[in-house]
Design a protein around this motif. Sequence first.
Motif, PDB file in Angstrom:
ATOM      1  N   ALA A 126       0.840  -1.201   0.000  1.00 56.22           N
ATOM      2  CA  ALA A 126       0.000   0.000   0.000  1.00 56.22           C
ATOM      3  C   ALA A 126       0.873   1.248   0.000  1.00 56.22           C
ATOM      4  N   GLU A 127       1.965   1.228   0.738  1.00 56.66           N
ATOM      5  CA  GLU A 127       2.884   2.364   0.768  1.00 56.66           C
ATOM      6  C   GLU A 127       3.601   2.512  -0.578  1.00 56.66           C
ATOM      7  N   ALA A 128       4.001   1.395  -1.154  1.00 57.12           N
ATOM      8  CA  ALA A 128       4.658   1.429  -2.461  1.00 57.12           C
ATOM      9  C   ALA A 128       3.695   1.991  -3.512  1.00 57.12           C
ATOM     10  N   LEU A 129       2.431   1.596  -3.436  1.00 59.53           N
ATOM     11  CA  LEU A 129       1.423   2.110  -4.364  1.00 59.53           C
ATOM     12  C   LEU A 129       1.217   3.608  -4.158  1.00 59.53           C
ATOM     13  N   ARG A 130       1.153   4.056  -2.922  1.00 54.64           N
ATOM     14  CA  ARG A 130       0.973   5.486  -2.621  1.00 54.64           C
ATOM     15  C   ARG A 130       2.082   6.323  -3.259  1.00 54.64           C
TER      16      ARG A 130
END
Length: 144
Positions: free
Chosen positions: A98-102
């Motif tokens: 989720a952080e990588a996507l953000r």
Amino acid sequence: MRWIRKLFGGEGERGREPEGGPRRVLSPEETEKIGTEEDLLVGYEAALERNTQAARAEGRGDVEAAIRLYELSVAEEFVGAHPYERLAALHESRRRYAEALRVTEAYVRLARSGRLPRGSQRSADRKLPEFEARAERYRRMLES
């Protein structure tokens, strides 16, 4: 020094202006943004140094420090892709999809915004398909 003056629209060779008047690197719209809130190059040197420090921290194995430094660059909308790429990769290696996507989506938004300086925009246009594919991969990882 002459080549710098020529590049930024100063005197041409032997003190003459180039044919057709001085050559300008920045468009009038870009020139108007200098020093304003819309100028994404404000603080560029400091951000570049911060990204260098982040890379050094990664090299030393201090991933948390690297993440903190790269996060600052992303928050400030740094005009280059490097901190976004590295930060997304660091989050991915820790399974923080989720952080990588953000982070990846932040770069995609910036690249599509049309607010980047001309040279940075050309680079972003080349990198955009890679970032879009990366974002899609992270979305699939989050769904499974």
